[in-house]
Design an enzyme around this catalytic site. Structure first.
Site, short mmCIF file in Angstrom:
data_model
loop_
_atom_site.label_atom_id
_atom_site.label_comp_id
_atom_site.label_asym_id
_atom_site.label_seq_id
_atom_site.Cartn_x
_atom_site.Cartn_y
_atom_site.Cartn_z
N TYR B 101 29.63 0.11 184.64
CA TYR B 101 29.88 0.97 183.00
C TYR B 101 28.90 0.67 182.12
O TYR B 101 28.51 -0.35 181.66
CB TYR B 101 31.07 0.75 182.29
CG TYR B 101 32.09 1.77 181.75
CD1 TYR B 101 32.43 3.15 181.57
CD2 TYR B 101 31.06 1.28 179.48
CE1 TYR B 101 32.78 3.94 180.77
CE2 TYR B 101 31.89 2.51 179.00
CZ TYR B 101 32.09 3.84 179.37
OH TYR B 101 32.55 4.27 178.32
N GLU B 189 27.57 8.49 178.13
CA GLU B 189 28.09 7.29 178.96
C GLU B 189 27.43 7.44 180.06
O GLU B 189 27.55 8.93 180.90
CB GLU B 189 29.55 7.98 179.04
CG GLU B 189 30.35 7.30 179.75
CD GLU B 189 31.72 8.17 179.87
OE1 GLU B 189 32.47 7.13 179.04
OE2 GLU B 189 32.13 8.63 180.84
#
Lengths: 294, 379
Positions: B101, B189
């Protein structure tokens, strides 16, 4: 005494010749604020507010020629970050930025530059502040909602602040200073800064804090209150019915990733011994119950 | 403003982030044709702005172009959390060896752009934060000088990126940062950022959320707004310069100021009703703007009453009262209206409202109670 502004405040209005700037400068002057100058690049040499105030091209001149020590900014969002930096370069002690919709990344840079310079910024996207007893107002809070007294109020909102101030005034509870810190994610002055000043201010005997969803500033303020504050406090948090993930008008009012809910803020304040109201109209009775007089 | 995955990937690719962008399709035939031109297997992904696409069956792997067409047919038109899927992204599927992530956020508390990263890719970061908070690195970047090489090294070491992938990783984080700053984002993201079995770094999914306050200087990004996922009434409100969010209740709200608008909703709920919307009409509020606000509120058939709450400061009460009376004559549908106007020129507003037979209230609590009662009587 009061916090941030007083009778000694010598205000310059950046954008005084614009529609908003002119309208609110008249109101500030009517309230009693000493407006000593206006700044509009290219209009230096003119006057504003019915000839009572000289207009300069630059902030540097306004400070040098008439000794301005605070600034109120009404210029559009695209030019506002630069206007703040110009005011800071001219070394005024307090800058109040009313302008909304300033990009957050611009404010990030401005915030840190001003911190390095040690200059106090209120806002942006705020209604400014009013010292009730000293008859000094910098911003757009309506003139006739106040009553002089000993309660300091700090808020992230505009009209909601007026609502609470009016409710206090109607109930015979007066204010020392009312401060709107602004609804943006990045603002120059936070709840804790203002609560700290009220806590030290001999004129302020109790405090009211008006928060809303988004961020964790209210939770941090609650921790500060628990640690440092012994004066009675009441609070209201707007947005219990706000859906997650949506920006509720103010750029900073958004519940993200489960954080920033009204319930979380209410619980934190409650745990810190702050009386939390369900409606703005309950604030006066909560203050009374905490022993606040007129 | 949230951007769709394919838009976010377009932007990241422009800033040099390695990824297999794929191509969008709006019909099974298009999906099949795209699948023929790229390496197989392919992944067919619903393009919606809500989370949980995978669980809802909106992401499918296909070995052949025909299978891609069948998946596209199933996904297109599917409803995911109330949003109808109109577009799918068809992209080469990756053989994933490991996933991470990696995100940048506008960090209000640190007053910085902050890197958030974890070696537990493919899951929502909120989930990792609650189960393994120690698996997350949060690193605020210097607000004035931005992303530095040592920042990139620290993230790479934290994630355990192997030496032969460091150059590529640098390109990912540098590209993500440049995209964040270049688009004025609130969030950028990549989840997951994958290392494939053949040893390449690639962004498999991406999400960019833009700062609405900065859109004025990015007309190219404004064009990426997905009107299909915006309520029709919210589009109309945006065009009229009104802050509006549709909700599910029966009491329409019209208020000046965002904080007061939220408070009005809260008090409707406290009085036993449900707000139908958030609406901040802003300063001024002349008749044409009030009329636009009425139309937007009444476009929702659930609305059984309208609560108007104005605190006159800059806004003058009598002007709003005249605006309400004037705008009301232009409306196609009529519901009970409860009006509360206080502050500047409230005294002048009162006779205007009385003459028009509007329900009035002095306090906000009273106004909320009256609106809830009116909605019940009308139901």
């Amino acid at each position: 005494m009061s916090i941030l502004v007083s009778g000694a405040t010598r205000l310059v209005v950046q954008g005084i010749t614009g529609r908003e700037g002119e309208f609110h400068s008249h109101a500030m002057q009517a309230f009693g604020t000493q407006i000593v100058a206006g700044v509009t690049p290219g209009k230096g040499g003119q006057t504003a507010l019915n000839g009572s105030v000289p207009v300069f091209d630059t902030m540097a001149e306004a400070v040098r020629e008439v000794g301005a020590n605070a600034s109120c900014i009404f210029v559009p969002a695209a030019a506002a970050p630069d206007a703040i930096l110009e005011a800071a370069d001219a070394a005024v002690a307090l800058i109040v930025c009313i302008t909304e919709n300033i990009p957050a990344l611009d404010m990030l840079r401005v915030y840190h530059v001003l911190r390095q310079q040690g200059i106090r910024l209120l806002g942006p996207n705020c209604p400014g502040l009013t010292s009730v007893a000293e008859r000094a107002k910098v911003g757009i809070i309506p003139n006739d909602i106040h009553r002089p007294g000993s309660v300091g109020l700090v808020s992230r909102s505009g009209t909601l602040t007026y609502e609470v101030v009016q409710a206090m005034t109607d109930a015979g509870i007066g204010q020392s200073t009312c401060v709107g810190i602004g609804g943006d994610p990045i603002v120059g002055t936070g709840f804790i800064d203002v609560l700290d000043m009220f806590n030290e201010d001999p004129e302020t005997e109790a405090m009211v804090m008006i928060g809303e969803i988004g961020g964790e500033e209210e939770e941090r303020a609650a921790a500060f209150v628990k640690r440092e504050v012994r004066k009675p406090m009441a609070a209201f948090i707007a947005g219990r019915t706000a859906p997650a993930g949506r920006r509720m008008g103010h750029a900073g009012a958004i519940i993200s990733g489960g954080a920033g809910t009204a319930e979380s803020k209410r619980a934190a304040l409650d745990a810190a011994g702050v009386a939390v109201a369900d409606s703005p109209s309950h604030i006066p009775q909560l203050l009374r119950a905490a022993g606040v007089g007129g | 403003m949230k951007l769709q995955e394919y838009r976010s990937k377009e932007i990241l690719a422009q800033y040099g982030v390695p990824l297999q962008a794929g191509t969008t399709a709006t019909t099974p035939e298009e999906a099949e044709a795209i699948a023929r031109t790229i390496a197989r297997p392919v992944v067919v992904k619903a393009q919606v702005l809500v989370g949980g696409r995978g669980k809802a069956g909106g992401v499918k792997l296909a070995e052949t172009p025909e299978e891609a067409a069948r998946h596209a047919e199933a996904i297109l038109g599917m409803s995911i959390k109330g949003i109808t899927v109109r577009t799918v992204l068809v992209a080469p599927a990756a053989n994933i060896a490991s996933e991470f992530y990696l995100a940048l956020i506008l960090d209000r508390a640190a007053k910085a752009i902050t890197v958030i990263t974890s070696a537990e890719g493919g899951v929502e970061i909120e989930k990792t934060a609650s189960t393994h908070p120690e698996a997350i690195l949060r690193m605020p970047l210097h607000p004035l000088i931005g992303l530095q090489e040592h920042n990139i090294r620290r993230v790479a070491f934290f994630l355990g990126i192997s030496p032969d992938l460091r150059r590529e990783f640098r390109q990912v984080l540098r590209g993500l940062y440049d995209a964040f700053v270049g688009t004025d984002a609130d969030l950028a993201e990549i989840n997951p950022l994958a290392i494939t079995e053949d040893g390449r770094l690639t962004a498999l999914d991406a999400k960019i959320v833009l700062d609405d306050s900065a859109l004025a200087r990015h007309p190219d990004l404004e064009l990426m707004r997905d009107l299909n996922e915006e309520e029709r009434s919210e589009t109309a409100a945006r065009q009229a310069g009104i802050n509006f969010i549709k909700l599910d209740g029966s009491i329409g709200c019209m208020v000046n100021g965002a904080g007061l608008a939220m408070t009005t909703m809260d008090l409707v709920k406290l009085a036993g009703g449900e707000p139908a919307n958030f609406l901040d009409i802003g300063g001024g509020a002349k008749a044409d703007k009030v009329a636009a606000a009425f139309r937007i509120i009444l476009d929702d058939p659930n609305v059984k009453a309208i609560l108007i709450n104005i605190f006159g400061g800059i806004t003058r009460g009598d002007e709003v009262a005249r605006g309400i009376v004037e705008a009301r004559t232009t409306l196609a549908r009529h519901v009970p209206m409860v009006v509360r106007i206080v502050g500047t020129n409230a005294a002048e507003a009162a006779p205007i409202l009385a003459e028009a037979n509007l329900i009035t209230a002095d306090s906000l609590d009273e106004a909320a109670a009256k609106a809830v009662a009116a909605a019940r009587a009308d139901a």
